[in-house]
Design a protein around this motif. Structure first.
Motif, PDB file in Angstrom:
ATOM      1  N   UNK A  52       0.760  -0.856   0.379  1.00  0.00           N
ATOM      2  CA  UNK A  52       0.096  -0.133  -0.030  1.00  0.00           C
ATOM      3  C   UNK A  52       1.010   1.318  -0.118  1.00  0.00           C
ATOM      4  N   UNK A  53       2.072   1.019   0.288  1.00  0.00           N
ATOM      5  CA  UNK A  53       2.918   2.035  -0.070  1.00  0.00           C
ATOM      6  C   UNK A  53       3.495   2.308  -1.894  1.00  0.00           C
ATOM      7  N   UNK A  54       3.449   3.740  -2.181  1.00  0.00           N
ATOM      8  CA  UNK A  54       3.529   4.249  -2.762  1.00  0.00           C
ATOM      9  C   UNK A  54       4.690   4.421  -3.627  1.00  0.00           C
ATOM     10  N   UNK A  55       5.450   3.853  -5.205  1.00  0.00           N
ATOM     11  CA  UNK A  55       6.473   3.628  -5.630  1.00  0.00           C
ATOM     12  C   UNK A  55       7.296   4.677  -6.006  1.00  0.00           C
ATOM     13  N   UNK A  56       8.646   4.872  -6.323  1.00  0.00           N
ATOM     14  CA  UNK A  56       8.430   6.258  -6.933  1.00  0.00           C
ATOM     15  C   UNK A  56      10.201   5.495  -7.633  1.00  0.00           C
ATOM     16  N   UNK A  57      10.546   5.669  -8.844  1.00  0.00           N
ATOM     17  CA  UNK A  57      12.287   5.494  -9.142  1.00  0.00           C
ATOM     18  C   UNK A  57      12.224   7.436  -9.092  1.00  0.00           C
ATOM     19  N   UNK A  58      11.745   8.055  -8.917  1.00  0.00           N
ATOM     20  CA  UNK A  58      12.448   9.764  -9.438  1.00  0.00           C
ATOM     21  C   UNK A  58      12.720  10.433  -7.655  1.00  0.00           C
ATOM     22  N   UNK A  59      13.386  10.320  -7.196  1.00  0.00           N
ATOM     23  CA  UNK A  59      13.429  11.320  -5.905  1.00  0.00           C
ATOM     24  C   UNK A  59      12.823  12.770  -6.204  1.00  0.00           C
ATOM     25  N   UNK A  60      12.723  13.267  -7.115  1.00  0.00           N
ATOM     26  CA  UNK A  60      12.189  14.396  -7.911  1.00  0.00           C
ATOM     27  C   UNK A  60      10.455  14.442  -6.787  1.00  0.00           C
ATOM     28  N   UNK A  61      10.185  13.033  -7.221  1.00  0.00           N
ATOM     29  CA  UNK A  61       8.346  13.473  -6.884  1.00  0.00           C
ATOM     30  C   UNK A  61       8.773  13.281  -5.314  1.00  0.00           C
ATOM     31  N   UNK A  62       9.480  12.790  -4.401  1.00  0.00           N
ATOM     32  CA  UNK A  62       9.647  13.269  -3.180  1.00  0.00           C
ATOM     33  C   UNK A  62       9.702  14.686  -2.800  1.00  0.00           C
ATOM     34  N   UNK A  63      10.492  15.096  -3.908  1.00  0.00           N
ATOM     35  CA  UNK A  63      10.953  16.489  -3.201  1.00  0.00           C
ATOM     36  C   UNK A  63       9.328  17.659  -3.495  1.00  0.00           C
ATOM     37  N   UNK A  64       8.858  17.107  -4.546  1.00  0.00           N
ATOM     38  CA  UNK A  64       7.543  17.820  -4.706  1.00  0.00           C
ATOM     39  C   UNK A  64       6.910  17.434  -3.838  1.00  0.00           C
ATOM     40  N   UNK A  65       6.642  16.100  -3.265  1.00  0.00           N
ATOM     41  CA  UNK A  65       5.162  16.069  -2.450  1.00  0.00           C
ATOM     42  C   UNK A  65       5.308  16.651  -0.922  1.00  0.00           C
ATOM     43  N   UNK A  66       4.535  17.591  -1.040  1.00  0.00           N
ATOM     44  CA  UNK A  66       4.227  18.521   0.629  1.00  0.00           C
ATOM     45  C   UNK A  66       3.831  17.740   1.518  1.00  0.00           C
TER      46      UNK A  66
END
Length: 110
Positions: A52-66
């Motif tokens: 149930x935990x979202x996955x991403x290959x892009x650190x930019x997604x983490x940085x942009x997630x407020x």
């Protein structure tokens, strides 16, 4: 009075990342909200364990997630400074798996 959980992202689910993920998942008042790694295979393995935990290959997604309050950085050491610096600039609290950086200068910079 209850407080909202700390919303945590983990960047790096290779060698140390799974241990830090398990520890973070066991913490009261912490919600692991996203897992990030450049390796699709490493992400897929953790995705099976934490479906149930979202996955991403892009650190930019983490940085942009407020909604992300804090980031654990468990990537190869040569990437620690850059990722930690970008997380701090994005207003995130940061925990970096040791060593903090590859030089004293980079440590002081953070």
């Amino acid at each position: 009075m209850s407080s909202s959980p700390v919303r945590l992202a983990l960047v790096g689910v290779g060698y140390w990342g799974p241990n830090l993920l398990r520890a973070a998942s066991d913490l009261e008042d912490v919600e692991v909200t996203v897992l990030c790694d450049s390796s699709a295979a490493a992400l897929a393995l953790q995705g099976r364990r934490y479906p149930y935990t979202p996955l991403t290959q892009h650190v930019e997604d983490v940085l942009a997630d407020d909604s992300v309050d804090a980031v654990i950085v468990a990537t190869p050491v040569q990437t620690h400074h850059e990722i930690a610096r970008r997380c701090l600039q994005a207003g995130k609290h940061v925990f970096v798996e040791k060593p903090l950086a590859t030089s004293s200068e980079d440590c002081r910079d953070l």
